[in-house]
Design an enzyme around this catalytic site. Structure first.
Site, PDB file in Angstrom:
ATOM      1  N   HIS A   1      -2.024  -2.835  -0.247  1.00  0.00           N
ATOM      2  CA  HIS A   1      -0.817  -2.750  -1.073  1.00  0.00           C
ATOM      3  C   HIS A   1      -1.053  -3.555  -2.348  1.00  0.00           C
ATOM      4  O   HIS A   1      -1.268  -4.765  -2.294  1.00  0.00           O
ATOM      5  CB  HIS A   1       0.394  -3.304  -0.322  1.00  0.00           C
ATOM      6  CG  HIS A   1       0.758  -2.520   0.889  1.00  0.00           C
ATOM      7  ND1 HIS A   1       1.621  -1.445   0.855  1.00  0.00           N
ATOM      8  CD2 HIS A   1       0.352  -2.642   2.183  1.00  0.00           C
ATOM      9  CE1 HIS A   1       1.742  -0.939   2.075  1.00  0.00           C
ATOM     10  NE2 HIS A   1       0.982  -1.648   2.892  1.00  0.00           N
TER      11      HIS A   1
ATOM     12  N   ARG B   1       1.206  -3.024  -5.076  1.00  0.00           N
ATOM     13  CA  ARG B   1       2.504  -3.081  -5.760  1.00  0.00           C
ATOM     14  C   ARG B   1       2.375  -2.587  -7.209  1.00  0.00           C
ATOM     15  O   ARG B   1       1.540  -1.756  -7.513  1.00  0.00           O
ATOM     16  CB  ARG B   1       3.098  -4.488  -5.693  1.00  0.00           C
ATOM     17  CG  ARG B   1       3.096  -5.142  -4.321  1.00  0.00           C
ATOM     18  CD  ARG B   1       3.798  -4.352  -3.256  1.00  0.00           C
ATOM     19  NE  ARG B   1       3.989  -5.157  -2.036  1.00  0.00           N
ATOM     20  CZ  ARG B   1       4.180  -4.645  -0.836  1.00  0.00           C
ATOM     21  NH1 ARG B   1       4.212  -3.328  -0.678  1.00  0.00           N
ATOM     22  NH2 ARG B   1       4.354  -5.424   0.212  1.00  0.00           N
TER      23      ARG B   1
ATOM     24  N   ASN C   1       3.644   3.434  -1.269  1.00  0.00           N
ATOM     25  CA  ASN C   1       5.063   3.154  -1.007  1.00  0.00           C
ATOM     26  C   ASN C   1       5.682   2.239  -2.068  1.00  0.00           C
ATOM     27  O   ASN C   1       6.207   1.158  -1.781  1.00  0.00           O
ATOM     28  CB  ASN C   1       5.264   2.570   0.400  1.00  0.00           C
ATOM     29  CG  ASN C   1       4.505   1.286   0.635  1.00  0.00           C
ATOM     30  OD1 ASN C   1       3.445   1.065   0.050  1.00  0.00           O
ATOM     31  ND2 ASN C   1       5.029   0.438   1.512  1.00  0.00           N
TER      32      ASN C   1
ATOM     33  N   HIS D   1       0.942   5.612   9.648  1.00  0.00           N
ATOM     34  CA  HIS D   1       1.615   4.416  10.165  1.00  0.00           C
ATOM     35  C   HIS D   1       2.154   4.801  11.537  1.00  0.00           C
ATOM     36  O   HIS D   1       3.143   5.526  11.642  1.00  0.00           O
ATOM     37  CB  HIS D   1       2.752   3.969   9.242  1.00  0.00           C
ATOM     38  CG  HIS D   1       3.447   2.728   9.718  1.00  0.00           C
ATOM     39  ND1 HIS D   1       3.382   1.528   9.041  1.00  0.00           N
ATOM     40  CD2 HIS D   1       4.213   2.491  10.819  1.00  0.00           C
ATOM     41  CE1 HIS D   1       4.081   0.613   9.698  1.00  0.00           C
ATOM     42  NE2 HIS D   1       4.597   1.179  10.780  1.00  0.00           N
TER      43      HIS D   1
ATOM     44  N   LEU E   1       4.538  -5.476   9.878  1.00  0.00           N
ATOM     45  CA  LEU E   1       4.778  -4.261  10.650  1.00  0.00           C
ATOM     46  C   LEU E   1       3.544  -3.372  10.552  1.00  0.00           C
ATOM     47  O   LEU E   1       3.069  -3.124   9.440  1.00  0.00           O
ATOM     48  CB  LEU E   1       6.020  -3.519  10.137  1.00  0.00           C
ATOM     49  CG  LEU E   1       7.353  -4.216  10.403  1.00  0.00           C
ATOM     50  CD1 LEU E   1       8.484  -3.497   9.676  1.00  0.00           C
ATOM     51  CD2 LEU E   1       7.647  -4.283  11.903  1.00  0.00           C
TER      52      LEU E   1
ATOM     53  N   ASP F   1      -4.374  -4.204   5.019  1.00  0.00           N
ATOM     54  CA  ASP F   1      -2.921  -4.082   4.884  1.00  0.00           C
ATOM     55  C   ASP F   1      -2.355  -5.314   4.179  1.00  0.00           C
ATOM     56  O   ASP F   1      -1.227  -5.735   4.447  1.00  0.00           O
ATOM     57  CB  ASP F   1      -2.252  -3.888   6.251  1.00  0.00           C
ATOM     58  CG  ASP F   1      -0.796  -3.447   6.157  1.00  0.00           C
ATOM     59  OD1 ASP F   1      -0.383  -2.986   5.071  1.00  0.00           O
ATOM     60  OD2 ASP F   1      -0.065  -3.571   7.162  1.00  0.00           O
TER      61      ASP F   1
ATOM     62  N   HIS G   1       4.531 -10.144  -0.945  1.00  0.00           N
ATOM     63  CA  HIS G   1       5.962 -10.204  -1.249  1.00  0.00           C
ATOM     64  C   HIS G   1       6.231 -11.547  -1.920  1.00  0.00           C
ATOM     65  O   HIS G   1       5.546 -12.535  -1.630  1.00  0.00           O
ATOM     66  CB  HIS G   1       6.815 -10.124   0.022  1.00  0.00           C
ATOM     67  CG  HIS G   1       6.766  -8.815   0.726  1.00  0.00           C
ATOM     68  ND1 HIS G   1       7.514  -7.727   0.339  1.00  0.00           N
ATOM     69  CD2 HIS G   1       6.056  -8.418   1.814  1.00  0.00           C
ATOM     70  CE1 HIS G   1       7.279  -6.710   1.160  1.00  0.00           C
ATOM     71  NE2 HIS G   1       6.394  -7.102   2.063  1.00  0.00           N
TER      72      HIS G   1
END
EC number: 3.5.2.3
Length: 346
Positions: free
Chosen positions: A16, A18, A42, A137, A220, A248, A252
């Site tokens: 990720h 972002r 995502n 996922h 998750l 993964d 954040h």
């Protein structure tokens, strides 16, 4: 005792990055050590078309610091409205490497994911025809299913039926967290692979919950029981080419992690290779580290291995920064819980 290890430059098969200020903050942490990464789609809004994937790739490359060599491998976010022709054109042109399946509500920014799997069957069939892999996922989101059982139930209810109905589809079970997941891959030799994260190799749910909740270990799929972690370590260190690294790494803002209802994700990118060297050394399998990080993923995706190498050296404990600035916020770096003696030296 091994003090230095030179391996092909690794890739990250689940990442990720972002966007915006967060992208600018975290991209160098991956590009410093990894040559390529499968970039998750995502965002808000999600990357659902070839045009959006191209625009996101351009933003990543424009943000990459000068002198760093890194290739983002783009993905599309599968929805019930995905256009098979747009997907096929994006894959055939080399714009995207794979397509990501999120069950709706399974994880961060997954509200646009799939609820009715029959509605995406034509897209999956088209993907099988053109050789486009599906990254999954693997969790059900039914409220009656315990969160610790969601992966095993997904395999039985969703994944196995999809694979039986679409036998030519190549599938990557992303971030497997259970013995069930590892065993399912081991029992299905054709067209199935799995990525495993740093945190799921290092920790089980006791590490997250006993003595107080540690939000920076919350991700998750969630950490599972010890025997599941042990099964993942056995799979990763086995030398079996169907298992490969997908960190993964999911940044954040610290305030979103240290909250009453905290965000899911571990930001492992800065120390991922140091953590993995620790895990593989503990398992007596340093000779298998290169396969897991650098060889198995390219083999599954049909891509060449990287020509250049990196060297990991063992020395005094690594000084790990607690946080990383990200625009107006900070991101907390994953705490391995033990001293890390391995570091990338060249």
């Amino acid at each position: 005792m091994t003090q230095s290890l030179t391996i092909r430059r690794p890739d990250d098969w689940h990442l990720h990055l972002r966007d915006g200020a967060m992208l600018a903050a975290v991209l160098p942490e991956t590009a410093r050590h990894f040559a390529r990464a499968i970039v998750m789609p995502n965002l808000v809004p999600p990357v659902v078309t070839g045009a959006q994937a191209a625009a996101y790739r351009d933003r990543i490359l424009a943000t990459l610091p000068k002198g760093m060599n890194f290739e983002p491998l783009m993905t599309l976010y599968l929805t019930e409205q995905t256009d098979p022709d747009d997907l096929a054109a994006a894959h055939t042109s080399g714009l995207i490497t794979s397509v990501k399946l999120y069950p709706a509500g399974a994880t961060t920014n997954s509200a646009s994911g799939v609820k009715d799997f029959d509605k995406v069957r034509p897209v999956l069939e088209r993907m099988a025809e053109i050789g486009c892999p599906l990254c999954v996922h693997g969790e059900v989101t039914d409220r009656e299913i315990d969160i610790f059982d969601r992966e095993a139930v997904f395999i039985d209810r969703v994944l196995d039926p999809i694979r039986r109905a679409t036998p030519g589809l190549r599938v990557i079970m992303e971030h497997i967290t259970t013995k069930d997941g590892a065993d399912y891959v081991a029992a299905n030799p054709e067209g199935l692979g799995a990525t495993i994260t740093v945190q799921h190799l290092m920790f089980d749910r006791n590490d997250m919950l006993v003595g107080g909740m540690r939000p920076h270990y919350y991700c998750l799929p969630i950490l599972k029981r010890r025997h599941h972690r042990e099964a993942l370590v056995a799979a990763a260190t086995s030398g079996d080419a169907r298992y490969f690294l997908g960190t993964d790494s999911a940044p954040h803002p610290t305030h979103a992690k240290e909250a009453e209802c905290c965000a899911a994700g571990c930001f492992t990118a800065p120390i991922a290779l140091s953590c993995l060297a620790h895990v593989f050394e503990e398992a007596g399998a340093l000779d298998k580290l290169e396969g897991f990080t650098s060889l198995n993923g390219p083999a599954f995706y049909g891509l060449p291995v990287n020509a250049d190498t990196i060297t990991l050296s063992k020395a005094d404990p690594l000084d790990i920064p607690k946080t990383l600035p990200a625009g107006e916020h900070t991101v907390t770096v994953f705490d391995p819980g033990v001293p890390l003696h391995w570091r990338v030296t060249r």
